[in-house]
Design a protein around this motif. Structure first.
Motif, short mmCIF file in Angstrom:
data_model
loop_
_atom_site.label_atom_id
_atom_site.label_comp_id
_atom_site.label_asym_id
_atom_site.label_seq_id
_atom_site.Cartn_x
_atom_site.Cartn_y
_atom_site.Cartn_z
N TRP A 31 14.08 7.78 -2.54
CA TRP A 31 13.84 8.74 -3.37
C TRP A 31 12.43 8.86 -3.99
O TRP A 31 11.69 9.87 -4.00
N CYS A 35 9.98 11.83 -3.43
CA CYS A 35 9.54 12.63 -4.70
C CYS A 35 8.46 13.75 -4.14
O CYS A 35 7.41 13.86 -3.45
N GLN A 43 9.39 11.96 -11.92
CA GLN A 43 10.50 11.46 -10.91
C GLN A 43 10.40 9.99 -10.63
O GLN A 43 11.22 9.22 -10.77
N TYR A 178 22.39 8.85 -1.68
CA TYR A 178 23.35 9.50 -2.29
C TYR A 178 23.90 9.00 -3.74
O TYR A 178 23.92 9.53 -4.93
N ALA A 181 20.77 8.80 -6.29
CA ALA A 181 20.77 10.11 -6.77
C ALA A 181 21.65 10.38 -7.74
O ALA A 181 21.33 11.08 -9.00
N ASP A 196 16.79 17.82 -10.57
CA ASP A 196 16.26 17.30 -9.46
C ASP A 196 16.93 16.48 -8.51
O ASP A 196 17.16 16.33 -7.43
N PHE A 197 17.68 15.46 -9.37
CA PHE A 197 18.44 14.52 -8.62
C PHE A 197 19.71 14.98 -8.15
O PHE A 197 20.44 14.51 -7.38
N SER A 199 20.54 17.87 -7.12
CA SER A 199 20.46 18.58 -6.02
C SER A 199 20.21 17.51 -4.67
O SER A 199 20.75 17.85 -3.43
N ARG A 200 19.34 16.52 -4.88
CA ARG A 200 19.17 15.33 -3.80
C ARG A 200 20.69 14.65 -3.74
O ARG A 200 20.89 14.38 -2.52
N SER A 204 22.16 14.67 0.03
CA SER A 204 22.37 13.54 0.78
C SER A 204 23.90 12.92 0.73
O SER A 204 24.26 12.33 1.91
#
Length: 341
Positions: A31, A35, A43, A178, A181, A196-197, A199-200, A204
């Motif tokens: 990540w 970023c 981040q 995954y 995050a 932000d994380f 959604s990631r 993932s």
């Protein structure tokens, strides 16, 4: 319990712990590479704060797996070292580059350009290491690792450079991303960074589901036995069902922004996936020839190794607990003071 089975269980448990701790660190490095957006620097700061206190400590579990394999199952260790020498070398290279580049990036006081360079090296090596870890897992689960008289029958590429190990490598990377995050959503109180994380993690996690499905499909061509183990053994199906439930809970918790529950469920999901693989792989260490029985050291040696593990664990677990408590608690107090200011 049979000493060989007990030692194999310790190895599998160590691999699970390594994946849940170091795997999240690898995912954080991935990540760091990805970023973007207006909060890019924040981040990266969050990633650095999350992994900095204890990240090198997590390698103790990989070291334990390697030592136990070498001491307890030498033929399997030799076969992996010979037939899978290329991906094993790349794993070690990634670990070394990751550690050194992180230190250079963090403590180098010179040009920003040099720091950015080492940051890229850190991110790329953090991504390549879980990829090749997964490739090794995929290779020993298929039928291509064949060694006779210290010579690999399939050379040094055909043992791992085919669809099944490669897709398992992609699955490993996506699972670690995954997991990381999900962990990072708990490491901050900033709702924007959490989103932000979040959604990631959702993205993932979805990619990992696709990779898992692709792994199962491709296994029909080059790893039929591991596929049969995953689908035809009742206790493996139970473990897989529990992993699916954990995945559902994690996704639901992420969707509803219940991040601590998502973190726990994601860890359970990844751990159960690895346990399910180990159960499906049983009794093989390296398919198609080497099992935990025909490659094990004498029982007296295995028992002595287990005794050493007991005494080592009596020192290791309290030490790790104290380490995490001191450094993680200190980091959280610093973050709280910063927020108050």
């Amino acid at each position: 319990m049979n000493p060989a089975m007990a030692l194999a269980g310790i190895m599998l448990g160590s691999l699970v712990i390594y994946s849940l701790l170091a795997g999240a660190d690898y995912g954080a490095g991935f990540w760091d590479l990805m970023c973007s957006g207006p909060r890019l620097e924040k981040q990266r700061e969050l990633i650095a704060q999350a992994i900095q206190p204890v990240w090198e400590t997590n390698h103790v579990w990989l070291i334990l797996v390697v030592v136990l394999m070498f001491a307890g199952f030498a033929p399997a260790f030799g076969a992996i070292s010979i037939a899978l020498g290329v991906p094993v070398f790349l794993i070690l290279l990634g670990i070394v580059l990751r550690g050194s580049s992180y230190v250079f990036r963090t403590y180098f006081a010179g040009s920003i350009r040099t720091q950015l360079y080492w940051g890229k090296v850190f991110s790329i090596s953090s991504s390549m290491t879980p990829l090749f870890l997964g490739i090794v897992i995929g290779a020993i689960s298929s039928d291509t690792v064949l060694v006779n008289n210290d010579i690999s029958e399939n050379g040094f590429l055909r043992t791992w450079f085919h669809p099944f190990p490669l897709i398992v490598g992609a699955l490993s990377l996506s699972l670690f991303a995954y997991l990381s995050a999900c962990y990072l959503t708990v490491e901050t109180d900033d709702t924007a960074l959490q989103d932000d994380f979040r959604s990631r993690a959702l993205f993932s996690g979805f990619v990992s589901l696709l990779a898992a499905f692709a792994t199962y499909v491709i296994a029909g061509n080059s790893a039929q036995e591991i596929r049969d183990g995953l689908s035809g053994t009742p206790y493996v199906l139970l473990v897989e069902s529990c992993a699916a439930i954990a995945a559902f809970v994690a996704f639901q918790a992420l969707w509803s922004r219940q991040y601590l529950r998502a973190r726990i469920a994601a860890a359970a999901q990844v751990g159960l996936i690895i346990i399910g693989w180990g159960a499906a792989q049983y009794p093989y260490l390296v398919r198609p020839r080497l099992t935990i029985f025909n490659s094990a050291a004498p029982s007296s040696v295995l028992v002595e190794i287990q005794i050493a593990c007991v005494f080592g664990g009596a020192v290791l677990f309290p030490s790790l607990f104290l380490l995490y408590r001191v450094f993680k608690a200190h980091r959280k107090s610093v973050l709280a003071d910063t927020t108050l200011v």
